[in-house]
Design a protein around this motif. Sequence first.
Motif, PDB file in Angstrom:
ATOM      1  N   PHE B  29       0.844  -1.200   0.000  1.00  0.00           N
ATOM      2  CA  PHE B  29       0.000   0.000   0.000  1.00  0.00           C
ATOM      3  C   PHE B  29       0.875   1.244   0.000  1.00  0.00           C
ATOM      4  O   PHE B  29       1.830   1.350   0.782  1.00  0.00           O
ATOM      5  CB  PHE B  29      -0.923  -0.015   1.225  1.00  0.00           C
ATOM      6  N   LEU B  35      -0.616  13.330   1.782  1.00  0.00           N
ATOM      7  CA  LEU B  35      -0.855  12.912   3.162  1.00  0.00           C
ATOM      8  C   LEU B  35       0.262  13.419   4.074  1.00  0.00           C
ATOM      9  O   LEU B  35       0.071  13.551   5.290  1.00  0.00           O
ATOM     10  CB  LEU B  35      -0.942  11.386   3.229  1.00  0.00           C
ATOM     11  N   SER B  42      -9.598  10.978   5.424  1.00  0.00           N
ATOM     12  CA  SER B  42      -9.640   9.859   4.477  1.00  0.00           C
ATOM     13  C   SER B  42      -8.656  10.153   3.353  1.00  0.00           C
ATOM     14  O   SER B  42      -8.249  11.304   3.152  1.00  0.00           O
ATOM     15  CB  SER B  42     -11.049   9.666   3.924  1.00  0.00           C
ATOM     16  N   ALA B  43      -8.279   9.138   2.640  1.00  0.00           N
ATOM     17  CA  ALA B  43      -7.305   9.311   1.570  1.00  0.00           C
ATOM     18  C   ALA B  43      -7.434   8.157   0.587  1.00  0.00           C
ATOM     19  O   ALA B  43      -8.064   7.133   0.886  1.00  0.00           O
ATOM     20  CB  ALA B  43      -5.890   9.364   2.136  1.00  0.00           C
ATOM     21  N   THR B  44      -6.860   8.354  -0.578  1.00  0.00           N
ATOM     22  CA  THR B  44      -6.826   7.288  -1.576  1.00  0.00           C
ATOM     23  C   THR B  44      -5.411   6.726  -1.636  1.00  0.00           C
ATOM     24  O   THR B  44      -4.475   7.421  -2.020  1.00  0.00           O
ATOM     25  CB  THR B  44      -7.233   7.825  -2.965  1.00  0.00           C
ATOM     26  N   PHE B  45      -5.268   5.517  -1.207  1.00  0.00           N
ATOM     27  CA  PHE B  45      -3.972   4.835  -1.270  1.00  0.00           C
ATOM     28  C   PHE B  45      -3.912   4.040  -2.571  1.00  0.00           C
ATOM     29  O   PHE B  45      -4.916   3.479  -3.009  1.00  0.00           O
ATOM     30  CB  PHE B  45      -3.805   3.851  -0.103  1.00  0.00           C
ATOM     31  N   ARG B  46      -2.723   3.988  -3.163  1.00  0.00           N
ATOM     32  CA  ARG B  46      -2.514   3.065  -4.272  1.00  0.00           C
ATOM     33  C   ARG B  46      -2.113   1.714  -3.690  1.00  0.00           C
ATOM     34  O   ARG B  46      -1.459   1.642  -2.647  1.00  0.00           O
ATOM     35  CB  ARG B  46      -1.392   3.568  -5.193  1.00  0.00           C
ATOM     36  N   TRP B  47      -2.532   0.662  -4.330  1.00  0.00           N
ATOM     37  CA  TRP B  47      -2.015  -0.666  -3.972  1.00  0.00           C
ATOM     38  C   TRP B  47      -1.428  -1.305  -5.229  1.00  0.00           C
ATOM     39  O   TRP B  47      -1.870  -1.020  -6.345  1.00  0.00           O
ATOM     40  CB  TRP B  47      -3.095  -1.571  -3.359  1.00  0.00           C
ATOM     41  N   GLU B  48      -0.421  -2.076  -5.027  1.00  0.00           N
ATOM     42  CA  GLU B  48       0.181  -2.824  -6.129  1.00  0.00           C
ATOM     43  C   GLU B  48       0.462  -4.234  -5.641  1.00  0.00           C
ATOM     44  O   GLU B  48       0.809  -4.433  -4.486  1.00  0.00           O
ATOM     45  CB  GLU B  48       1.485  -2.164  -6.598  1.00  0.00           C
TER      46      GLU B  48
END
Lengths: 90, 177
Positions: B29, B35, B42-48
């Motif tokens: 994540f 941030l 709240s936030a938008t996390f990238r996942w790979e």
Amino acid sequence: MVWNEHPLSRGTSLEEDPEMAIETRTPEQLASVPLPNGVQPLAVTKGPDEVLDWDLCLPTPPPRPRGTIEVQLIPAGRSRPVPVADPDLA
Amino acid sequence: MTLTAYPWYEALQGDDVEQGDLLETCPIFLPPEDLADETLASATFRWEERDLIVLSQSCDLVKGREKVTDVLLCAAWRRSELTEGYLATSKGMEDARRGNLPGFHVLAACSLPGLEREIRVVDFRRVYSLPLAFLRRRSATSGKRLRLLPPYREHLSQAFARFFMRVGLPVDVPPFK
């Protein structure tokens, strides 16, 4: 010089003793220092026989599934260290 | 001495986690940069997705006697994924195998039934951490998985340590020719 007769062991500061001055010359300046007969000049670049490449990296990782996730951030304060047990009591 | 006495991998199931465990298709994540500027609700996390290998010491991960809450992991790429650059060549892979590319470590292919895997390359520059509880749950639900066995596990650990503790000298001793 016997090591304990060294100026440093007598508490002499580096500034007081010119013999102990810190080397401040650049590699380029060092390369121009006259060398004794038979000694080759400095090679400051990587040679072909230098096999280790510490710098090789993958600038772009191979493509893998990816996406985004919406997260709610809940303040939990500072984390605490994991308590260490007294080994004598174990 | 027979080579079969020193297998590279074992298959296992369950939530036990040790150094050398491979966790395939595991998410990492990545928090957004903004941030860092402010505390958000709240936030938008990238996942790979990554294939990861555990680098934390096994003794820190013993169940009931955990000494860490987060596990150190490195990315492990499949050889077929390395389609660009030096590691896409046989010469590059041979250099990596010989330990001449300290940022990488080559793991043997696996032929265990149901867990056949190609050669992998561990990337010491891609380091992650995930909570141990998350990894335990993930391990428990992921079915059969692979664990790198001694002495290959220690070889990996030593290679990582060697890379991590590297010291570059600004002025080196000149070569002897």
